[in-house]
Design a protein around this motif. Sequence first.
Motif, PDB file in Angstrom:
ATOM      1  N   ILE B 137       0.842  -1.196   0.000  1.00 42.88           N
ATOM      2  CA  ILE B 137       0.000   0.000   0.000  1.00 42.88           C
ATOM      3  C   ILE B 137       0.875   1.243   0.000  1.00 42.88           C
ATOM      4  O   ILE B 137       1.819   1.351   0.795  1.00 42.88           O
ATOM      5  N   THR B 138       0.571   2.180  -0.902  1.00 45.27           N
ATOM      6  CA  THR B 138       1.332   3.424  -0.955  1.00 45.27           C
ATOM      7  C   THR B 138       0.514   4.611  -0.460  1.00 45.27           C
ATOM      8  O   THR B 138       1.061   5.603   0.001  1.00 45.27           O
ATOM      9  N   GLU B 139      -0.845   4.503  -0.590  1.00 45.39           N
ATOM     10  CA  GLU B 139      -1.680   5.632  -0.181  1.00 45.39           C
ATOM     11  C   GLU B 139      -2.984   5.144   0.425  1.00 45.39           C
ATOM     12  O   GLU B 139      -3.624   4.229  -0.096  1.00 45.39           O
ATOM     13  N   VAL B 140      -3.375   5.753   1.520  1.00 43.39           N
ATOM     14  CA  VAL B 140      -4.679   5.472   2.130  1.00 43.39           C
ATOM     15  C   VAL B 140      -5.520   6.739   2.020  1.00 43.39           C
ATOM     16  O   VAL B 140      -5.152   7.788   2.548  1.00 43.39           O
ATOM     17  N   ILE B 141      -6.645   6.638   1.283  1.00 44.11           N
ATOM     18  CA  ILE B 141      -7.534   7.789   1.095  1.00 44.11           C
ATOM     19  C   ILE B 141      -8.688   7.657   2.078  1.00 44.11           C
ATOM     20  O   ILE B 141      -9.433   6.684   2.023  1.00 44.11           O
ATOM     21  N   LEU B 142      -8.836   8.611   2.975  1.00 40.99           N
ATOM     22  CA  LEU B 142      -9.921   8.540   3.956  1.00 40.99           C
ATOM     23  C   LEU B 142     -11.150   9.259   3.392  1.00 40.99           C
ATOM     24  O   LEU B 142     -11.236  10.482   3.439  1.00 40.99           O
ATOM     25  N   ALA B 143     -12.077   8.494   2.837  1.00 39.26           N
ATOM     26  CA  ALA B 143     -13.292   9.067   2.252  1.00 39.26           C
ATOM     27  C   ALA B 143     -14.405   8.979   3.289  1.00 39.26           C
ATOM     28  O   ALA B 143     -15.392   8.268   3.116  1.00 39.26           O
ATOM     29  N   VAL B 166       3.079   5.490   5.154  1.00 41.35           N
ATOM     30  CA  VAL B 166       2.204   5.498   3.977  1.00 41.35           C
ATOM     31  C   VAL B 166       1.532   6.875   3.868  1.00 41.35           C
ATOM     32  O   VAL B 166       1.295   7.538   4.887  1.00 41.35           O
ATOM     33  N   ALA B 167       1.288   7.329   2.617  1.00 42.64           N
ATOM     34  CA  ALA B 167       0.628   8.621   2.425  1.00 42.64           C
ATOM     35  C   ALA B 167      -0.830   8.520   2.841  1.00 42.64           C
ATOM     36  O   ALA B 167      -1.534   7.587   2.437  1.00 42.64           O
ATOM     37  N   VAL B 168      -1.317   9.433   3.668  1.00 41.11           N
ATOM     38  CA  VAL B 168      -2.720   9.452   4.101  1.00 41.11           C
ATOM     39  C   VAL B 168      -3.361  10.727   3.568  1.00 41.11           C
ATOM     40  O   VAL B 168      -2.883  11.827   3.846  1.00 41.11           O
ATOM     41  N   THR B 169      -4.430  10.587   2.777  1.00 39.93           N
ATOM     42  CA  THR B 169      -5.103  11.754   2.206  1.00 39.93           C
ATOM     43  C   THR B 169      -6.581  11.739   2.565  1.00 39.93           C
ATOM     44  O   THR B 169      -7.104  10.719   3.018  1.00 39.93           O
TER      45      THR B 169
END
Lengths: 199, 199
Positions: B137-143, B166-169
């Motif tokens: 995993i490189t990015e976790v998008i919190l929708a 990890v990138a968290v957006t």
Amino acid sequence: MAASGDEIETLIATMARLPGLGPRSARRVVLHLIRRRTGQMAQLASLMASVAENARECLVCGNVTGSDICPICTDPARATGEICVVTEVADLWALERGRAFRGRYHVLGGSLSALDEIGPDDLRIPQLLERLSDERITEVILALSATVEGQTTAHYIAEALAPSGVAVTGLAQGVPIGGELDYLDDGTITAALRARRKL
Amino acid sequence: MAASGDEIETLIATMARLPGLGPRSARRVVLHLIRRRTGQMAQLASLMASVAENARECLVCGNVTGSDICPICTDPARATGEICVVTEVADLWALERGRAFRGRYHVLGGSLSALDEIGPDDLRIPQLLERLSDERITEVILALSATVEGQTTAHYIAEALAPSGVAVTGLAQGVPIGGELDYLDDGTITAALRARRKL
């Protein structure tokens, strides 16, 4: 490919076509039923299968029920000599919820409409005339909608019943209970004023 | 004694408890299904029975589907290294309809809430941390929702993920497409103004 798998997607699409539901509410209902692990969906499914198998029109009045003759037509206490004529089964159920009428019903299954080519023989009007000669009927109450089609149908039935000498009545028109004058349409106010009564 | 017979009445009462439906719409749906003599009710019943039997949560992401692993988690094209974290399955389906995200999902199953005593272990947060070490995993998008609970949950997850590097957006906040300023709430306008960007 649907996110949820084809079967769930088909169920949602089928439910979305039901009256009053749309894609959004169908998804909500299906997710609700899946999430509750109380077996509510299986229970609902078997209930629907059973109703689908057993539901039919009452042979006398046209009410929808699980037997050939509905509970109202089989109840001897309701042989009052009064028949209340309604457009649809939903209207019959609405009147029953009011508990004001203790006679029997006759469901027409629609309204007369020249535009949609619906004539008297497309409705259950011949069956109504038959009931008049078979049962001891003293009064026919026409509980039809206050629309053009409803009133056309009411006039047609009233004329067809005239030779029989039975009393034909209609629902009163006026201000609904709890209705504020300010919010009522002009037609209702005019009708209520014309039919004013002494206090 | 119900006008329609006990079984139909039970079906209506059961359907009236579904979200978005009430007694009136449940009666309408049931009458619609009975009236259409196309076997639609039997078809719907068997579809529901089958979904009730087969529907389960995806063991990886928590999506609801007819198999142990959902179509999204089994699709190799969606191993993009991005995980989109959502509160409920309905949110996942909404994002899929948008077709903008081509990675995989993780359904939390709710939001953190001190009031309702919902802590991190009541949600699928431990499983999310596990996926981070198992998958690349490189990015976790919190929708997550722009509510107090949603943002509390987002902050908690962002902190829990911080050590992993990890990138968290999060989703952008601003004026919805087609939204007229005049009809928007103050909070949205303030957020859109603060996050203004160069054209």
